[in-house]
Design an enzyme around this catalytic site. Structure first.
Site, PDB file in Angstrom:
ATOM      1  N   SER A   1       0.789  -1.232   0.000  1.00 11.56           N
ATOM      2  CA  SER A   1       0.000   0.000   0.000  1.00 11.56           C
ATOM      3  C   SER A   1       0.820   1.280   0.000  1.00 11.56           C
ATOM      4  O   SER A   1       0.396   2.285  -0.540  1.00 11.56           O
ATOM      5  CB  SER A   1      -0.932   0.023   1.213  1.00 11.56           C
ATOM      6  N   THR A   2       1.983   1.263   0.623  1.00  7.07           N
ATOM      7  CA  THR A   2       2.743   2.509   0.759  1.00  7.07           C
ATOM      8  C   THR A   2       4.154   2.360   0.214  1.00  7.07           C
ATOM      9  O   THR A   2       4.688   1.260   0.111  1.00  7.07           O
ATOM     10  CB  THR A   2       2.816   2.944   2.241  1.00  7.07           C
TER      11      THR A   2
END
Length: 191
Positions: A10-11
């Protein structure tokens, strides 16, 4: 039959290497990875690429279902697309294999729980923001639009389009602040 792997984190501070290694060990011939949120399939170019080159008999392999989708709607849409193509889905760390009825049922249950987890996270975030606001710690994002400057320029006789250009905002934002709806012509174009 070709096994095609898809890895997602996600990041930007997270890493796909563990997922990629697991996908290689599962026999994936091709692996695509990306760093994007899983709350939506929009903007996930690597996922789009993988889905576009799947052929009948191919298997899309992920380590876990939440790497593919965080909402049941997105998950079902992906699975329907796979089925229409004649491809299947497998998750390494979960007993998911859409080539069997039990695998399909388990997949849907996992999708429900992934969506539930996302909703819980969102609720906790909103509760945290509310508590921070109550303590006076959180004030939200500062406004990007200077309403006073818009009104001042309007009072000087500057038109909405020129105000928007000067302040680098949308013309609709200018109209919203001024409380004016743009005049429209017969063709429906704004004047």
């Amino acid at each position: 039959m070709t096994k095609i792997g898809y890895a997602r984190v996600s990041t930007s501070d997270q890493d796909c290497r563990l997922q990629e290694e697991a996908l290689r060990q599962a026999g994936c011939d091709v692996i695509r990875s990306e760093k994007r949120s899983g709350t939506s399939t929009k903007g996930r170019e690597e996922l789009d690429t993988v889905l576009s080159f799947l052929r009948p008999g191919d298997i899309l392999v992920v380590t876990k279902i939440d790497r593919l989708a965080r909402s049941l709607a997105d998950l079902l849409k992906i699975v329907e697309g796979l089925q229409a193509t004649g491809a299947a889905l497998q998750a390494i760390d979960q007993p998911v294999d859409t080539s069997s009825a039990a695998g399909k049922a388990f997949l849907q249950m996992l999708g429900v729980f992934a969506e539930f987890e996302t909703n819980l996270r969102r609720e906790r975030q909103m509760e945290g923001i509310s508590a921070a606001k109550a303590r006076g710690v959180y004030r939200g994002r500062p406004p990007k639009i200077d309403a006073e400057e818009i009104r001042r320029l309007k009072d000087e006789g500057v038109g909405a389009s020129d105000i928007a250009k000067r302040l680098k905002i949308a013309r609709a934002s200018v109209y919203r602040v001024l409380g004016d709806a743009p005049a429209t012509t017969k063709a429906g174009e704004t004047a």
